[in-house]
Each structure stands twice: as C-alpha cells, then as structure tokens.
Design a protein around this motif. Structure first.
Motif, PDB file in Angstrom:
ATOM      1  N   CYS A 230       0.839  -1.207   0.000  1.00 21.41           N
ATOM      2  CA  CYS A 230       0.000   0.000   0.000  1.00 21.41           C
ATOM      3  C   CYS A 230       0.870   1.252   0.000  1.00 21.41           C
ATOM      4  CB  CYS A 230      -0.913   0.018   1.212  1.00 21.41           C
ATOM      5  SG  CYS A 230      -2.171  -1.269   1.209  1.00 21.41           S
ATOM      6  N   THR A 247      -3.567  -0.687  -2.047  1.00 19.79           N
ATOM      7  CA  THR A 247      -4.370   0.544  -2.051  1.00 19.79           C
ATOM      8  C   THR A 247      -3.444   1.745  -2.180  1.00 19.79           C
ATOM      9  OG1 THR A 247      -6.047  -0.474  -0.634  1.00 19.79           O
ATOM     10  CG2 THR A 247      -6.024   1.923  -0.747  1.00 19.79           C
ATOM     11  N   SER A 262      -9.059  -3.987  -1.856  1.00 20.33           N
ATOM     12  CA  SER A 262      -8.122  -3.726  -2.939  1.00 20.33           C
ATOM     13  C   SER A 262      -7.251  -4.955  -3.122  1.00 20.33           C
ATOM     14  CB  SER A 262      -7.257  -2.507  -2.603  1.00 20.33           C
ATOM     15  OG  SER A 262      -6.339  -2.221  -3.635  1.00 20.33           O
ATOM     16  N   THR A 268      -7.469  -0.227  -5.482  1.00 21.01           N
ATOM     17  CA  THR A 268      -8.355   0.903  -5.206  1.00 21.01           C
ATOM     18  C   THR A 268      -7.514   2.148  -4.960  1.00 21.01           C
ATOM     19  OG1 THR A 268     -10.176  -0.424  -4.340  1.00 21.01           O
ATOM     20  CG2 THR A 268      -9.992   1.824  -3.516  1.00 21.01           C
TER      21      THR A 268
END
Length: 724
Positions: A230, A247, A262, A268
């Motif tokens: 992330c 993400t 995600s 996402t």
C-alpha cells in the motif's frame, strides 16, 4: 476541563480494551494475536537499544519493542514508541511508487501498540496507533492514523457494551429510513435490493440482520489493517479503516470507519481532498478530487470524482458519479452521472442508466413529506434539466426529454421517449422509440457496458442485453395496452377482444400519427396523454420479441448442441411470466420467492451462501431465457410454436438482423451528414481528422460482425428441408 481527560503517561499504549470487555484469562492483545501471530519476534539487544537511542528514538519501555531478523537499528530514527510494538524485517532497501522513493525503515514518527510488517517505509507519521501493517507498504506524511477498540470498519454491527443507537444503518431508496439496510463488507447490489424491497416480510428482515450480525464478532479489540504494497501519503486523518493490498491513498482529508477492498490485480485509489465516512469500498474503486461520501457502499470498479457527494446510498458496480449529489438511493451497476448540477434522491435506479446535467430527480420538496420514491428500471436516461415528482416509476429504457414533470408519472411502455409538451399541456409518449430511431445508441450501450466491466472479482453475472426476460415481459404487457388503446380508438365501446379489433384495423390500413388516451395509471393528472405512432410501436415491439426469441434460441442450441426439435420440446406451459432485475442479474420471480424461503428456514445462513444461490442461476439462465422466448413467441403469433413457425422466425430473423445493422449505421450516419454538425469544420478532411470517419467507427465494425455471425448461426441452425 472541557472534553479533555488526563491519565498517567505510563498507560499510553496499554489497556486498549477495558477489562470488563475481556474474556476471562485474556489480555488486551488476544485478538491482535489472532490477526497476526504472536511468535517470530524477539526483544532488542542492549547494543540495538543504544543505537536506537543515539538515533533519536524514545520508548517508555524498550522491552515492549520487539523485532524480527534481520533488523537494522540504523533504519529507525527519531521515533517514539509506546506500548507493544512489533517490527518486522528491516533491510537497507528503497521502495518506489511512481515518483515517490522512500528508504525502508521508521522515521520521524510516533508509533503506539502496532505491528510493522517486513521492509515497510514509515516517514513522518505523527500518530500511528493500533494498526497492523503488512509488508512493503509506504506511509508518508500522515497526521494521524488510529484504530479504536470498538472499530467496525464500516459494517453495520454493534460492539459489546454498545446500544442499538450506535448501529450504522444505510437509509437507501427512501429518506424516512423505511428501507434502511445494514452495510457489510462484500455486500452486493442484489443484497441491498432484496433487503430494501421486501419490507412487509418481517421474518426475512430479521434474518438478513441476523446473518449480517453473525458474520462479525462483537468483541472489542480488533486492530486496523494495511495490506501489502500500500501507498498512503500526504493524508490528514485515518481512523478505524481496514485497507486492502495495493491501495493507493494520496492527499485525503478524512477516512473514518471504512473497509477499503483492494488487490494487486484490482487496486483501489483514493485521492486529494476526499472525505469518506462510514462505508464499504469494493476492489478497483476510485475516489478523487474532493468527493464526500457518508454511509455508503461502493460496488466493485465504481468511481466517485470531482466533488461528488454520495450519502446514504449504494453505488453499484462499474458505475461513475462525478460533480453531483446523490442521496438515499440504490443505484444498480453501470450507472453514469457526470454533471455538476444533477441531483438524485430517494431512488432505485436499476442500472445501464445516465443522468444528464441539471436533472433533479426526486426532490421531496415537491411533496408533503419526505417519504416519496422513484423507481427506474434499467436503461433509464434523464435528459438535460429534467425534474421529476415523487412518486414516479419508469419502464426499461425510458428516455425523458428535457422538461419539468409536474405530476407523478408511471411509464410502463419500455424503450419509450417521454416528453412534457407545455404548449399543449399534455404528456407525450413514443413507445419503442429506441428501436425505431436510435439503434446505434441502444446497441452500443449494451456493447460498452460489457467493455467497461473491469471487475477483477465477478460476484454476479450481469445482463447487459437490452432484450432479456425482464424487458421482453414488459413489452408483452405494453402490447396488450397498445391493442386496447387502438381498439378503443377504433371502436369506442369495445370492452374485450381488443387484440382482434386492433389487428383487424391495422390490417385494413389503420395507422394514425397519434391518439389521445386517458392519463389514468400513467400520470397523476386529469389531462390527456398523446400516444405517438401507436401502430408502428406495435410492429416494433413484435420485432423486438422475435429478435429476442431468435437470439435466445440460437444461444440455447449452441450451448446444448441441440436442434430445432430441442426448441419445440421446451416447456412453455407454466413458465414464469414475472422476472425481476436483482442488482443487475435477471431472476425468475419464483426463484426469488424460493430464495426468501431458504433464508427464512435457515437453509441459507450466510451472505456467501446467498451469493452462491445467485450464481447457481447462471447455469440455467440460457435454458430459462429460451423457455421464456418460446412463451413470448407463442403470445406474439397467437398459437403454439411449430417447426413451420420456427422457419418463419428464421426468415424474419435474417431481415431483422440486417435491419438492426442498417439502423445502427444510419442512426450514426445522421450525425456525420447533419449540416449543422459540419459548420465548425472548413472541409470534410478537417472533420474526419477531428472526429474520424464513420468507416473507422469500431462499434459499427462490431455491429457488422455481430450481424454476420447471426446470419451464419441462422443458416447453420435453422435448416429447412425442401421437398422436390
């Protein structure tokens, strides 16, 4: 003084869960250890502690800072640790995402009772509390990031010691909360629809709530999670948020009480100025540029952009909302709403829809109470600056022209163009408008929805064809009404045999430009409704049913390696005449009744089981469509389907398929030949350079290929045996 409390500094990072909420023999970390195993960490050596202190780090108790090997203390600088902090492997590496490059390690941050994964880069995080970070994530310039002991991560549950008043409901479809549902991670549009629709079934409502509550623990003490890979940067506040793998969050203002799903294949992204509170976000979603969402669900691969506001609403899969406001609504997949001054409230819009600029759909300020609703079946398009009054309902593929509709309306003529003629003070309807005048848009929309379906995880198979059991069942109802209106126009005293009267009149040449009919059941007013070109509408609807039957029969024969005898053997007696669009998937109404029974009898005890029941219909859908096609054809021809009528259908199908191709081309060609479209260009070459030639249109080429395939299928499957 005020709301600020004081406590002993030695307690910072401890007593995350009050003792009254801890099971006997458990400590505050027992759920944390379930989320991330306890083993694999060791205490710091004295030499490592000395190096950490020399690097400007502090801890209330270095014995509660645990690490994994290899651990390089030189990669931890100017940090403060409180409570039990566990740090994974730290190796001298750099992580890079786009133009952001950060060395692995922990720098200039306060970390409270958290787990830091392997080779994570944490830079300038002012307050990181009670989080579990997975490996190789990047956290840069975050003001605060914390998890409370009663975090729910957007799910509609309550924790031990909380009351019902603290439960999160999502009030969709109606502003008064009468159709409210509990959001949960993994919720599909179909779940929200069934829960909001069947409010009279008290046991079903109880079971839906029970199933949702049983899916989540009421225990306190869950930590927030950040998945692998992330990137979170330049963000102000994150509280009680579960964040899935890969993400990307940049410049968000506030993220609170959320689950952000995600994956590496379907990441996402959340961008600048975004404020999201109390919600569930599906994989592959995007929220950019100042959007605000409160009490919401975003389905897989959906987007919020450019200051959009989404409140108490469910946004279905593959949908986009930007620059506008949507409140208390349930929106099915493949919805588009792009314009700054459009407004949608207290509505159930069933997908493949578009709301134009200036449209105000469902402002309850036109009603005496805030309990009105709008239901729009799939394919709904509202034109520029359209206003609608509660309550209203629209059939499949209704197109509203720009107008102020002062009365509640009920349009059950599918594929219709509807307008409000203010000068004549009447509602005007052209049934089957799309089929007759805008085939390019009708066919292209079905194609583009398939192309835009980028879901990495397909929870349900959506029906994108404009001709499906739901819309065809509406056509059959519409035909009965057209027959009645025509018969009453031809023989004002007719009370029955409407179809025979109408067909006789049509055969004898009856073909008025329009007829005036009563507004009863159509509009909440005493004025008349002008029905334009009713005979052409009858013919168009009949063509549409035949085209649906032709395609359904071809699909069935191809899937089952069957011949025409297989079509004739299909049982069309006792067929479901009722079909329901449930979240974008078309079901027999009898299946929905069976599903409700299975839920209430405890046979289906989880949302996963309910979703599996949805998917179980995939295998029979082609068969169900073919059975219904046979029934629909028999309604059209007025007799049982025979071999000869199948041959007749094949002959007509060739003409219809070629007509569809030609109408696609001609309806688009009008744009190229329109003299006013050409006035901005000095010559044809400039126009072609800007918008391209019609001969280069990808969809027209696709349409021609589909037509040719249909003709080939007819030739190979509908084989006529000629006699000498």
């Amino acid at each position: 003084m005020g709301f600020i409390k004081r406590f002993d500094a030695q307690l910072l990072g401890y007593d995350f869960v009050n003792k009254e909420f801890l099971p006997e023999g458990k400590d505050e970390h027992y759920i944390r250890y379930q989320q991330k195993e306890k083993n694999g960490f060791r205490k710091l050596t004295g030499q490592e502690v000395d190096m950490l202190v020399r690097n400007g780090n502090m801890s209330d108790n270095w014995d509660t800072v645990l690490v994994d090997d290899p651990f390089n203390p030189g990669l931890v600088r100017n940090c403060i640790f409180y409570g039990l902090v566990r740090i994974g492997k730290l190796e001298p590496q750099c992580l890079e995402y786009h133009d952001l490059r950060l060395p692995v390690g922990l720098y200039n941050s306060m970390i409270i009772s958290s787990d830091v994964g392997d080779n994570v880069a944490i830079h300038n995080v002012g307050y990181l509390s009670h989080y579990i970070l997975d490996s190789e994530s990047m956290l840069f310039n975050i003001d605060e990031m914390e998890t409370s002991n009663k975090s729910k991560f957007g799910n509609g549950i309550i924790k031990d010691g909380e009351t019902e008043a603290q439960r999160l409901w999502m009030e969709i479809c109606n502003e008064n909360g009468g159709r409210k549902v509990l959001p949960f991670d993994g919720m599909l549009t179909s779940d929200a629809y069934l829960w909001s629709k069947f409010r009279d079934d008290k046991e079903l409502m109880r079971r839906f709530q029970e199933i949702t509550e049983n899916a989540y623990s009421s225990k306190r003490g869950f930590y927030g999670r950040v998945g692998k890979g992330c990137v979170i940067k330049n963000t102000s506040s994150i509280k009680d948020v579960n964040i899935g793998d890969c993400t990307y969050i940049k410049g968000a203002n506030k993220l609170k009480n959320l689950t952000i799903n995600s994956t590496e294949d379907s990441p996402t992204q959340i961008g600048e100025g975004v404020e999201l509170v109390n919600g569930i976000i599906g994989t592959g979603c995007k929220a950019f540029y100042g959007v605000k969402a409160v009490r919401f669900v975003m389905g897989v691969n959906s987007s919020l952009k450019y200051g959009a506001r989404l409140i108490n609403s469910f946004l279905g899969e593959n949908s986009t909302i930007s620059c506008c406001e949507v409140l208390n609504s349930l929106i099915y997949p493949s919805h588009e709403q792009h314009h700054n001054n459009s407004f949608l409230i207290a509505s159930c819009v069933q997908g493949q829809s578009n709301i134009a600029a200036g449209a105000t759909l469902g402002s309850n300020h036109t009603s005496r109470a805030n309990d009105g609703e709008i239901i729009a079946k799939r394919g709904f398009w509202a034109g520029l600056s359209t206003t609608i009054k509660h309550n209203s309902r629209f059939g499949s593929f209704t197109l509203l022209t720009k107008a102020n509709y002062l009365h509640s309306i009920n349009i059950d003529l599918p594929f219709a163009l509807v307008g409000n003629n203010e000068s004549e003070n009447r509602l005007e309807i052209i049934p089957a408008y799309w089929w007759r005048y805008n085939m390019y848009a009708l066919e292209r929309n079905a194609w583009k929805f398939v192309m835009r379906d980028k879901r990495g995880e397909v929870g349900q198979k959506f029906e994108y064809s404009y001709l499906a059991p739901d819309s065809v069942s509406e056509i059959l109802v519409a035909l009965d009404k057209l027959y009645r209106w025509i018969a009453e126009e031809v023989e004002p005293c007719a009370t029955d045999n409407h179809r025979a009267i109408a067909e006789k009149a049509i055969a004898e040449g009856y073909n008025p430009a329009s007829i005036l009919i009563s507004s009863e059941g159509i509009e909440a007013s005493s004025r008349k409704v002008l029905l334009k070109k009713p005979v052409q509408a009858v013919m168009a609807y009949r063509e549409m049913v035949k085209y649906y039957a032709l395609i359904s029969f071809i699909d069935y024969m191809m899937a089952n390696n069957a011949g025409l005898e297989g079509i004739l053997s299909l049982d069309s007696d006792g067929i479901d005449r009722c079909w329901m669009n449930v979240g974008g998937q078309i079901f027999r109404c009898s299946f929905i009744e069976e599903l409700k029974h299975r839920v209430k009898s405890n046979e289906l005890n989880s949302w996963d089981a309910i979703h599996a029941a949805y998917r179980s219909q995939d295998d029979t859908y082609i068969y169900d469509k073919a059975r219904y096609a046979k029934y629909a054809m028999e309604q059209i021809i007025g007799q049982k389907l025979s071999l000869e009528s199948l041959f007749q259908l094949a002959d007509e199908g060739v003409a219809i398929a070629q007509m569809v191709k030609e109408r696609v081309f001609q309806s688009r060609l009008k744009d190229y030949n329109d003299p006013f479209r050409k006035i901005v260009y000095d010559n044809q070459e400039e126009m072609d350079a800007v918008i391209g030639s019609i001969n280069d249109n990808d969809f027209i080429a696709h349409s021609e290929a589909v037509c040719q395939q249909t003709l080939n299928d007819i030739e190979s499957l509908f084989v006529r045996k000629y006699t000498a």
